[in-house]
Enzyme design. Structure first.
Site, PDB file in Angstrom:
ATOM      1  N   CYS A  67       0.820  -1.228  -0.124  1.00 43.18           N
ATOM      2  CA  CYS A  67       0.001  -0.012  -0.007  1.00 43.18           C
ATOM      3  C   CYS A  67       0.978   1.075   0.011  1.00 43.18           C
ATOM      4  O   CYS A  67       2.004   1.273   0.226  1.00 43.18           O
ATOM      5  CB  CYS A  67      -0.851   0.155   1.237  1.00 43.18           C
ATOM      6  SG  CYS A  67      -0.268  -0.100   2.998  1.00 43.18           S
ATOM      7  N   CYS A  68       0.212   2.439  -0.384  1.00 40.23           N
ATOM      8  CA  CYS A  68       0.864   3.650  -0.280  1.00 40.23           C
ATOM      9  C   CYS A  68       1.888   3.645  -1.453  1.00 40.23           C
ATOM     10  O   CYS A  68       1.708   3.403  -2.619  1.00 40.23           O
ATOM     11  CB  CYS A  68       1.550   4.024   1.072  1.00 40.23           C
ATOM     12  SG  CYS A  68       2.080   5.703   1.168  1.00 40.23           S
TER      13      CYS A  68
END
Length: 243
Positions: A154-155
């Site tokens: 994620c990110c």
């Protein structure tokens, strides 16, 4: 009642339950958004894995950080820190050297975001699309992929998948810059690398079934923290479906 038979059945159910628990490796990159792992993302990953009945084991490379950032000022500060030692703060001490990660012992791997991904697990923060991945990290991710085991990131972490899985589908959120999506240019860079970027809102995740890759925007978006948490929950749920 046949207590012997009942006891055997209960033991059998327990054994199946224990066997079914998914073991997931979580790779950290330090402690703190500007020079390590984004702490809220790591916490969300651990909560959602726990809620799903999965067993998480945290790892981090035993190496020096690129630099240390004063998180009050947002500026570099003096001193040196070790990625493994800093990551141990998030893991409450229950962490292992990344060099000891045995891919065969896990069903999947998760990498939360934070600038540590771009500074300690790779040199994206310095070289952008011409970056290289830490050789230890790269080998582990390639081994998970070769073993047909899912990966969730994620990110900013999906950049790692973009490097080792040419042509993969992933998301870092939206590809149009705005106050809500201040890092949208990352999507353009991933496209230049040959990836297929799929726009997703912060509470969503994208699943590349072919590569068993699940990605979510997380803090690439300026959103309330509960939405970040929920989006990571979707990512973990979809990853475990593939494990």
């Amino acid at each position: 009642m046949d207590w012997t038979s009942t006891g055997v059945k209960l033991i059998s159910i327990c054994n199946r339950s224990c066997t079914m628990a998914k073991r997931v490796a979580v790779i950290l990159s330090g402690c703190g958004v500007y020079d390590g792992t984004e702490i809220h993302e790591a916490s969300a990953v651990l909560v959602h894995l726990s809620r799903a009945g999965a067993k998480a084991q945290m790892f981090a490379p035993n190496q020096e950080q690129l630099h240390v950032i004063d998180h009050c000022e947002g500026k570099p500060s003096d001193g040196k820190r070790n990625v493994l030692q800093e990551s141990a703060r998030i893991a409450r001490g229950d962490i292992a050297d990344l060099a000891k990660l045995d891919v065969s012992a896990f069903h999947a791997v998760v990498i939360p975001g934070g600038f540590g991904v771009a500074k300690n697990l790779s040199d994206w923060g310095v070289k952008n699309k011409d970056f290289t991945i830490n050789s230890e990290v790269e080998k582990i991710l390639e081994d998970f992929h070769k073993a047909g085991k899912p990966m969730a990131m994620c990110c900013i972490a999906p950049i790692l998948a973009g490097k080792i899985l040419p042509g993969c589908e992933l998301t870092v959120g939206h590809d149009k810059e705005s106050d809500t999506w201040p890092y949208a240019k990352t999507a353009d860079t991933l496209k230049e690398m040959g990836c297929k970027h799929v726009n997703k809102d912060v509470e969503q995740a994208h699943v590349d079934v072919k590569h068993k890759l699940v990605t979510a925007p997380a803090f690439m978006c300026n959103a309330p923290i509960h939405k970040i948490f929920d989006g990571i929950g979707v990512m973990i749920k979809e990853m475990l479906k593939l494990a």
